[in-house]
Design an enzyme around this catalytic site. Structure first.
Site, PDB file in Angstrom:
ATOM      1  N   ASN A   9      -1.355   5.365   4.809  1.00  0.00           N
ATOM      2  CA  ASN A   9      -0.489   4.214   4.522  1.00  0.00           C
ATOM      3  C   ASN A   9       0.197   4.509   3.189  1.00  0.00           C
ATOM      4  O   ASN A   9      -0.393   4.331   2.125  1.00  0.00           O
ATOM      5  CB  ASN A   9      -1.320   2.935   4.452  1.00  0.00           C
ATOM      6  CG  ASN A   9      -0.476   1.696   4.197  1.00  0.00           C
ATOM      7  OD1 ASN A   9       0.722   1.774   3.916  1.00  0.00           O
ATOM      8  ND2 ASN A   9      -1.087   0.529   4.290  1.00  0.00           N
ATOM      9  N   ARG A  93       1.047   4.277   9.122  1.00  0.00           N
ATOM     10  CA  ARG A  93       1.731   2.987   9.084  1.00  0.00           C
ATOM     11  C   ARG A  93       3.202   3.240   8.776  1.00  0.00           C
ATOM     12  O   ARG A  93       3.542   3.860   7.774  1.00  0.00           O
ATOM     13  CB  ARG A  93       1.133   2.076   8.017  1.00  0.00           C
ATOM     14  CG  ARG A  93       1.901   0.762   7.839  1.00  0.00           C
ATOM     15  CD  ARG A  93       1.230  -0.098   6.784  1.00  0.00           C
ATOM     16  NE  ARG A  93       1.975  -1.335   6.551  1.00  0.00           N
ATOM     17  CZ  ARG A  93       2.711  -1.565   5.462  1.00  0.00           C
ATOM     18  NH1 ARG A  93       2.805  -0.628   4.523  1.00  0.00           N
ATOM     19  NH2 ARG A  93       3.344  -2.706   5.315  1.00  0.00           N
ATOM     20  N   HIS A 182       4.153  -6.990   8.643  1.00  0.00           N
ATOM     21  CA  HIS A 182       2.697  -7.202   8.632  1.00  0.00           C
ATOM     22  C   HIS A 182       2.123  -7.255  10.054  1.00  0.00           C
ATOM     23  O   HIS A 182       1.043  -7.812  10.282  1.00  0.00           O
ATOM     24  CB  HIS A 182       2.312  -8.493   7.883  1.00  0.00           C
ATOM     25  CG  HIS A 182       2.611  -8.460   6.425  1.00  0.00           C
ATOM     26  ND1 HIS A 182       3.153  -9.532   5.742  1.00  0.00           N
ATOM     27  CD2 HIS A 182       2.452  -7.480   5.496  1.00  0.00           C
ATOM     28  CE1 HIS A 182       3.326  -9.216   4.473  1.00  0.00           C
ATOM     29  NE2 HIS A 182       2.899  -7.978   4.291  1.00  0.00           N
ATOM     30  N   ARG A 242       8.528 -11.182  -5.151  1.00  0.00           N
ATOM     31  CA  ARG A 242       9.672 -11.401  -4.262  1.00  0.00           C
ATOM     32  C   ARG A 242       9.928 -12.893  -4.094  1.00  0.00           C
ATOM     33  O   ARG A 242       8.981 -13.687  -4.031  1.00  0.00           O
ATOM     34  CB  ARG A 242       9.402 -10.757  -2.896  1.00  0.00           C
ATOM     35  CG  ARG A 242       9.585  -9.256  -2.891  1.00  0.00           C
ATOM     36  CD  ARG A 242       9.174  -8.657  -1.559  1.00  0.00           C
ATOM     37  NE  ARG A 242       7.833  -8.088  -1.606  1.00  0.00           N
ATOM     38  CZ  ARG A 242       7.184  -7.612  -0.551  1.00  0.00           C
ATOM     39  NH1 ARG A 242       7.734  -7.664   0.656  1.00  0.00           N
ATOM     40  NH2 ARG A 242       5.971  -7.106  -0.686  1.00  0.00           N
ATOM     41  N   GLU A 383      -5.978  -3.435   8.716  1.00  0.00           N
ATOM     42  CA  GLU A 383      -4.828  -2.712   9.262  1.00  0.00           C
ATOM     43  C   GLU A 383      -5.169  -1.252   9.537  1.00  0.00           C
ATOM     44  O   GLU A 383      -4.673  -0.665  10.515  1.00  0.00           O
ATOM     45  CB  GLU A 383      -3.656  -2.807   8.279  1.00  0.00           C
ATOM     46  CG  GLU A 383      -3.112  -4.215   8.122  1.00  0.00           C
ATOM     47  CD  GLU A 383      -2.258  -4.387   6.885  1.00  0.00           C
ATOM     48  OE1 GLU A 383      -1.045  -4.577   7.031  1.00  0.00           O
ATOM     49  OE2 GLU A 383      -2.823  -4.329   5.771  1.00  0.00           O
TER      50      GLU A 383
END
Length: 395
Positions: A9, A93, A182, A242, A383
């Protein structure tokens, strides 16, 4: 001997890895770790299957600080611990799969060309997802590689929920639509829900993936119907740095009246806003809860209010609400934010169990009262395990 699966990842300043073996029905982690601080002061750390730290080092100042060296260093460290075993498959990923990729894909020259064509849709992420694939083709040429897409889970959204109200050509020719992100986290939650709550798995569930990057998704029978992130990972909830959803007119104002250029606006929206911008203190929810500054509480309250509002919006998209799931860093560990959100959702039938909510545990657990109309759970996401599963399945 059992097969080994390597999961990568990669981000702009870090590379995370997990090494799994397939001795059981589900892949079991052997080692996990990361190289962080790339291009500044790279630090390598790793833990074993028992979560014990087995590596913690700062790289020498005279070595390259880039992704290439970091990946080679990590792989050399792992190969000393493989005991002669070979890595059967490598799972990656990849943030953006566009409209083309809705399932895991084995890496081919054609796939790499397709991924590079998607860079304009995710310029801050996609290049860093692609680079390790190319590096590992040289380092481990006999190990097949599989790309696992963060957008794939959201391809089940009805087209109504994927579109912006722009002329259709922008979606059809330019790919400007809501993709959602996600997805690997949501897919993992959907995969474990049947063992936790059959009603939630088969019914109407909202999952809140709350962390430094935050989003939410509405699931119907385990399939995504709507999500808060859109064309990029900027839309929806406010995040660490963000801003989340913003009136497009604000951007026009920044350009026309404050004379900000695209790079300045990008920095503002991605790196200077969210919890950091609202508080002026920190992007870390833990720091904000510990602060006595009123701006810190304002930022955390703002975040919780947006989560509550998006929960109601997603409930409308899936026709009601049977279950709410909190996951990821904030969702799993921040009982204050969970309580704030749940108290605002009492009108929807959420009744929080304050004692259960305060318990710290790494296991899935219910935090709503037994008679709550809406079941509320904390479920740790994984994940990396989802990528390992997908990589094996793709073979």
């Amino acid at each position: 001997m059992s097969d080994l699966v390597l999961v990568i990842n990669a981000g702009s300043s870090s590379i995370k890895f997990s090494l799994f073996e397939t001795t059981a029905a589900d892949p079991q982690v052997l080692y996990k770790g990361q190289m962080e601080g790339l291009y500044v002061e790279p630090k390598f750390s790793a833990k074993d299957a028992n979560d014990e730290k087995v590596a913690n080092e700062t790289l020498p100042a005279d070595v390259p600080k880039n992704h290439d060296y970091a990946l080679r260093h990590m792989l050399a460290w792992l190969q000393q611990r493989l005991g002669g075993r070979q890595i059967k498959v490598i799972g990656h990923r990849v943030v953006h799969g566009g409209t083309q990729y809705s399932k895991p894909e084995r890496v081919t020259p054609e796939l790499l060309a397709g991924l590079e064509a998607l860079i304009p849709l995710a310029p801050l992420h996609e290049p860093h997802n692609i680079a390790p694939i190319k590096i590992l083709q040289d380092l481990l040429p006999d190990a097949p590689q599989v790309t696992c897409f963060d957008t794939a889970f959201h391809t089940t959204q009805p087209e109504l929920n994927q579109m912006f109200a722009l002329p259709l050509d922008f979606a059809q020719k330019e790919g400007i639509r809501r993709y959602g992100f996600h997805g690997l986290s949501y897919e993992y939650i959907a995969s474990v829900l049947p063992q936790i709550d059959t009603r939630a798995a088969e019914g109407r569930t909202v999952v809140a993936h709350l962390g430094n990057g935050s989003s939410m998704a509405g699931l119907l029978g385990g399939a995504c119907q709507a999500t808060t992130m859109g064309f990029t990972a900027l839309e929806g909830l406010p995040m660490g740095t963000r801003c989340g959803s913003i009136d497009g007119g604000v951007l026009l104002h920044l350009m026309n009246h404050l004379k900000m250029d695209a790079k300045q606006i990008e920095t503002l929206l991605y790196k200077e806003s969210g919890l950091l911008g609202l508080s002026g203190i920190s992007s870390d929810m833990r720091d904000l809860h510990a602060s006595s500054d009123p701006r810190a509480k304002f930022a955390t309250d703002y975040f919780a209010r947006r989560v509550a509002r998006e929960t109601a919006s997603l409930a409308a998209a899936i026709g009601g609400l049977d279950c709410l799931v909190f996951t990821a860093g904030i969702g799993e560990n921040d009982d204050i934010t969970r309580a704030n959100v749940c108290h605002q959702l009492r009108w929807l039938g959420v009744e929080l169990d304050e004692v259960a909510n305060a318990v710290r545990s790494g296991e899935p657990r219910r935090i709503s009262l037994a008679d709550s109309k809406v079941a509320v759970y904390v479920i740790p996401t994984n994940e990396e395990l989802m990528i390992a599963r997908q990589a094996l399945a793709a073979l």
